[in-house]
Design a protein around this motif. Structure first.
Motif, PDB file in Angstrom:
ATOM      1  N   ARG A 140      12.466   7.350  -7.069  1.00  0.00           N
ATOM      2  CA  ARG A 140      11.805   7.923  -5.897  1.00  0.00           C
ATOM      3  C   ARG A 140      11.053   9.199  -6.274  1.00  0.00           C
ATOM      4  O   ARG A 140       9.946   9.444  -5.801  1.00  0.00           O
ATOM      5  N   GLN A 141      11.652  10.013  -7.136  1.00  0.00           N
ATOM      6  CA  GLN A 141      10.989  11.242  -7.558  1.00  0.00           C
ATOM      7  C   GLN A 141       9.716  10.941  -8.335  1.00  0.00           C
ATOM      8  O   GLN A 141       8.696  11.625  -8.167  1.00  0.00           O
ATOM      9  N   VAL A 142       9.748   9.918  -9.180  1.00  0.00           N
ATOM     10  CA  VAL A 142       8.545   9.520  -9.919  1.00  0.00           C
ATOM     11  C   VAL A 142       7.467   9.039  -8.958  1.00  0.00           C
ATOM     12  O   VAL A 142       6.295   9.424  -9.066  1.00  0.00           O
ATOM     13  N   ASP A 143       7.848   8.205  -7.979  1.00  0.00           N
ATOM     14  CA  ASP A 143       6.887   7.695  -6.997  1.00  0.00           C
ATOM     15  C   ASP A 143       6.280   8.819  -6.177  1.00  0.00           C
ATOM     16  O   ASP A 143       5.073   8.829  -5.905  1.00  0.00           O
ATOM     17  N   GLU A 144       7.110   9.792  -5.791  1.00  0.00           N
ATOM     18  CA  GLU A 144       6.603  10.922  -5.018  1.00  0.00           C
ATOM     19  C   GLU A 144       5.635  11.762  -5.852  1.00  0.00           C
ATOM     20  O   GLU A 144       4.621  12.245  -5.360  1.00  0.00           O
ATOM     21  N   GLY A 145       5.949  11.903  -7.148  1.00  0.00           N
ATOM     22  CA  GLY A 145       5.056  12.659  -8.029  1.00  0.00           C
ATOM     23  C   GLY A 145       3.711  11.986  -8.183  1.00  0.00           C
ATOM     24  O   GLY A 145       2.658  12.631  -8.158  1.00  0.00           O
ATOM     25  N   ILE A 146       3.730  10.639  -8.312  1.00  0.00           N
ATOM     26  CA  ILE A 146       2.471   9.894  -8.424  1.00  0.00           C
ATOM     27  C   ILE A 146       1.664  10.018  -7.147  1.00  0.00           C
ATOM     28  O   ILE A 146       0.440  10.227  -7.167  1.00  0.00           O
ATOM     29  N   THR A 147       2.332   9.933  -6.004  1.00  0.00           N
ATOM     30  CA  THR A 147       1.646  10.048  -4.709  1.00  0.00           C
ATOM     31  C   THR A 147       1.016  11.424  -4.546  1.00  0.00           C
ATOM     32  O   THR A 147      -0.137  11.557  -4.114  1.00  0.00           O
ATOM     33  N   GLN A 148       1.767  12.453  -4.905  1.00  0.00           N
ATOM     34  CA  GLN A 148       1.235  13.817  -4.782  1.00  0.00           C
ATOM     35  C   GLN A 148       0.058  14.034  -5.731  1.00  0.00           C
ATOM     36  O   GLN A 148      -0.935  14.674  -5.376  1.00  0.00           O
ATOM     37  N   PHE A 149       0.153  13.472  -6.942  1.00  0.00           N
ATOM     38  CA  PHE A 149      -0.946  13.621  -7.906  1.00  0.00           C
ATOM     39  C   PHE A 149      -2.202  12.914  -7.401  1.00  0.00           C
ATOM     40  O   PHE A 149      -3.315  13.442  -7.481  1.00  0.00           O
ATOM     41  N   ALA A 150      -2.013  11.699  -6.847  1.00  0.00           N
ATOM     42  CA  ALA A 150      -3.158  10.958  -6.320  1.00  0.00           C
ATOM     43  C   ALA A 150      -3.809  11.704  -5.160  1.00  0.00           C
ATOM     44  O   ALA A 150      -5.039  11.754  -5.048  1.00  0.00           O
ATOM     45  N   ALA A 188      26.665   6.701   2.505  1.00  0.00           N
ATOM     46  CA  ALA A 188      25.667   5.687   2.862  1.00  0.00           C
ATOM     47  C   ALA A 188      24.504   6.302   3.638  1.00  0.00           C
ATOM     48  O   ALA A 188      23.330   5.987   3.386  1.00  0.00           O
ATOM     49  N   ASN A 189      24.816   7.189   4.572  1.00  0.00           N
ATOM     50  CA  ASN A 189      23.751   7.869   5.319  1.00  0.00           C
ATOM     51  C   ASN A 189      22.871   8.707   4.399  1.00  0.00           C
ATOM     52  O   ASN A 189      21.651   8.755   4.562  1.00  0.00           O
ATOM     53  N   ASP A 190      23.484   9.372   3.429  1.00  0.00           N
ATOM     54  CA  ASP A 190      22.716  10.185   2.469  1.00  0.00           C
ATOM     55  C   ASP A 190      21.742   9.315   1.675  1.00  0.00           C
ATOM     56  O   ASP A 190      20.552   9.625   1.564  1.00  0.00           O
ATOM     57  N   VAL A 191      22.251   8.241   1.100  1.00  0.00           N
ATOM     58  CA  VAL A 191      21.439   7.397   0.223  1.00  0.00           C
ATOM     59  C   VAL A 191      20.328   6.700   1.001  1.00  0.00           C
ATOM     60  O   VAL A 191      19.211   6.521   0.496  1.00  0.00           O
ATOM     61  N   LEU A 192      20.612   6.314   2.251  1.00  0.00           N
ATOM     62  CA  LEU A 192      19.645   5.564   3.062  1.00  0.00           C
ATOM     63  C   LEU A 192      18.772   6.462   3.930  1.00  0.00           C
ATOM     64  O   LEU A 192      18.035   5.968   4.786  1.00  0.00           O
ATOM     65  N   ARG A 193      18.833   7.748   3.696  1.00  0.00           N
ATOM     66  CA  ARG A 193      18.090   8.699   4.536  1.00  0.00           C
ATOM     67  C   ARG A 193      16.580   8.463   4.468  1.00  0.00           C
ATOM     68  O   ARG A 193      15.859   8.741   5.428  1.00  0.00           O
ATOM     69  N   TYR A 194      16.086   7.956   3.343  1.00  0.00           N
ATOM     70  CA  TYR A 194      14.650   7.750   3.189  1.00  0.00           C
ATOM     71  C   TYR A 194      14.241   6.296   3.475  1.00  0.00           C
ATOM     72  O   TYR A 194      13.099   5.912   3.217  1.00  0.00           O
ATOM     73  N   GLU A 195      15.195   5.519   3.986  1.00  0.00           N
ATOM     74  CA  GLU A 195      14.896   4.151   4.377  1.00  0.00           C
ATOM     75  C   GLU A 195      14.786   4.080   5.900  1.00  0.00           C
ATOM     76  O   GLU A 195      15.207   4.984   6.605  1.00  0.00           O
ATOM     77  N   GLU A 196      14.245   2.990   6.402  1.00  0.00           N
ATOM     78  CA  GLU A 196      14.060   2.867   7.841  1.00  0.00           C
ATOM     79  C   GLU A 196      15.405   2.828   8.565  1.00  0.00           C
ATOM     80  O   GLU A 196      16.418   2.371   8.032  1.00  0.00           O
ATOM     81  N   ASP A 197      15.400   3.305   9.822  1.00  0.00           N
ATOM     82  CA  ASP A 197      16.631   3.427  10.593  1.00  0.00           C
ATOM     83  C   ASP A 197      17.325   2.088  10.800  1.00  0.00           C
ATOM     84  O   ASP A 197      18.550   2.010  10.795  1.00  0.00           O
ATOM     85  N   SER A 198      16.556   1.039  11.015  1.00  0.00           N
ATOM     86  CA  SER A 198      17.161  -0.263  11.266  1.00  0.00           C
ATOM     87  C   SER A 198      17.947  -0.753  10.051  1.00  0.00           C
ATOM     88  O   SER A 198      19.019  -1.357  10.196  1.00  0.00           O
TER      89      SER A 198
END
Length: 482
Positions: free
Chosen positions: A450-460, A375-385
């Motif tokens: 998430r990888q697709v979103d990160e790729g779009i962000t980096q491209f932009a 659970a900690n692994d999967v939620l690592r990129y989500e907010e702490d709360s």
């Protein structure tokens, strides 16, 4: 392979000073959390030890009163899960954890004065409220400090400390019964509660003085300014919002994380039922032909948490080494639950089969460390709360089911065979394996998105930088220089 193993056990820290930082974290975080969980389990499991060591007869227990007390404890424990993890968001862990420890330690000592089962019911309810901070709170803290490559092993060490408390509790009760029974006019089981409560207090003081809180608010004197900055850098930066708001609740229940992980741990919690309901102790106490002494009834079941410790450390380390494949434990649980239950059903008169299967079933304890690390692994990129609430809700959901599950399937009046519980174990073990597969599918799907979103962000960002460079050179963005 040899080099990978050496690198794994030495640590995979690369940044300057990171290895020293992790060593400090291991010492101060793990020592306190493990000691806290150790005494937590001493205080929690001593009820079963006391029950088979004279408390049942002295207080006049009847029928399912032991299970009813455990249910009352479970209700209190369930109620406290989410509030405790939310309070960690507002109160520094260095204050919160030790305060809860002092409260449950004092309540443990008060149990020695109980005169009837109803007294213990009331005490255990409030004790559970304070103890509910320990397990889920620690997993939240571990996920705040450690990377995904470090987390499984630390979660395993933490979980193993609780199992050590379960195991050693049996030896402690046997020793107290043989050496202190009747001292100052008190039964040995009463001395057990007094001694366990006293042990809690120095651990709480240690936490008050040296626990480092979380990376963003730590004031630990043993961490330098550079180490504090490095601790923040090591974990992903995530957005924050208060966990006490309708907006947050809508966001929480609008994600798949809450539903999938809560149901995962509900199923996993019931696959631990053989061990958490002390079935081997009850089997020995109610054996149809053999009569076991108090020491034997307390000592023989210690093999169950011993197997759990080995299994927990093995699976936590293996899944770390294999890149975080925590789901493997879900399949192991499915196999274990079906085989152990089926063999006990097939050979009800075989004492050796019962011993062997209950010991093997102790290996299911491995899911505690690996699933919360998952659970900690999967939620690592989500907010702490969100991570804090999901982790707390996992244990809350499991305990909400345990509140009645143990009475329906593993009541003391079903001893020594627990036939109904064996069929229930087969069912939840199969469901556990299926649900594990579904969760893996959801995780892979989310990671790809998430990888697709990160790729779009980096491209932009790259396009924006190129546009700025063109403007500096007097060229309209998007046109080539001629």
């Amino acid at each position: 392979m040899g080099n990978r193993l050496v690198q794994y056990f030495r640590g995979e820290q690369n940044a300057p000073g990171e290895r020293k930082l992790v060593q400090k974290l291991d010492f101060f975080i793990l020592t306190f959390c493990c000691l806290m969980y150790f005494v937590n389990y001493l205080d929690r499991t001593n009820l079963n030890n006391a029950y088979v060591s004279g408390m049942r007869e002295e207080l006049g227990f009847r029928g399912n009163q032991l299970n009813q007390i455990n249910t009352v404890f479970t209700v209190g424990y369930t109620i406290g899960q989410v509030p405790c993890n939310i309070l960690l968001y507002y109160i520094k862990p260095r204050i919160f954890f030790p305060s809860c420890m002092i409260a449950w330690g004092l309540l443990t000592m008060v149990t020695a004065a109980a005169q009837k089962p109803q007294h213990i019911m009331a005490i255990r309810f409030f004790q559970a409220l304070f103890e509910s901070s320990t397990f889920v709170g620690t997993h939240y803290i571990l996920g705040s400090w450690y990377t995904s490559k470090e987390l499984g092993k630390r979660s395993g060490i933490f979980t193993a400390s609780g199992l050590a408390g379960t195991m050693i509790g049996g030896f402690i009760q046997a020793g107290i019964h043989s050496s202190m029974d009747g001292l100052q006019g008190l039964s040995g089981w009463r001395w057990l509660f007094i001694i366990d409560g006293i042990i809690t207090l120095p651990v709480a003081l240690y936490g008050f003085l040296l626990f480092p809180d979380t990376p963003r608010n730590t004031r630990a004197p043993y961490l330098s300014a550079d180490e504090k900055a490095l601790a923040i850098y090591r974990v992903p930066e995530v957005s924050e919002r208060t966990p006490i708001s309708w907006r947050f609740l809508k966001h929480c229940f609008g994600t798949w994380y809450w539903y999938m992980f809560v149901i995962l741990w509900i199923l996993a919690g019931e696959t631990e039922s053989f061990s958490t309901n002390a079935l081997l102790q009850l089997y020995l106490k109610s054996h149809p032909t053999n009569k076991y002494t108090v020491s034997q009834v307390n000592n023989y079941p210690t093999g169950v948490p011993a197997v759990g410790i080995v299994s927990t450390l093995f699976w936590a380390t293996l899944t770390d080494f294999m890149g975080g494949r925590r789901y493997l434990v879900g399949y192991w649980i499915g196999i274990t639950g079906v085989i152990t239950s089926a063999l006990i059903l097939a050979y009800p008169q075989s004492t050796s089969i019962h011993f062997g299967m209950y010991y093997w079933a102790g290996s299911v304890y491995a899911c505690q460390a690996t699933f919360f690390a998952w659970a900690n692994d999967v939620l690592r990129y989500e907010e702490d709360s969100l991570r804090a609430v999901v982790i707390a809700s996992m244990n809350m959901g499991s305990n909400a089911i345990n509140a009645w599950w143990s009475i329906v399937f593993y009541g003391a009046n079903f001893a020594p065979y627990f036939t109904r519980g064996m069929y229930a174990m087969i069912a939840v073990s199969i469901a556990m394996a299926i649900w594990t597969g579904l969760l893996v599918w959801m995780q892979v799907r989310t990671e790809k998105r998430r990888q697709v979103d990160e790729g779009i962000t980096q491209f932009a960002a790259k396009e924006h930088d190129l546009g700025d460079a063109d403007r500096v050179h007097g060229v309209e963005p998007g046109r080539e220089k001629v």
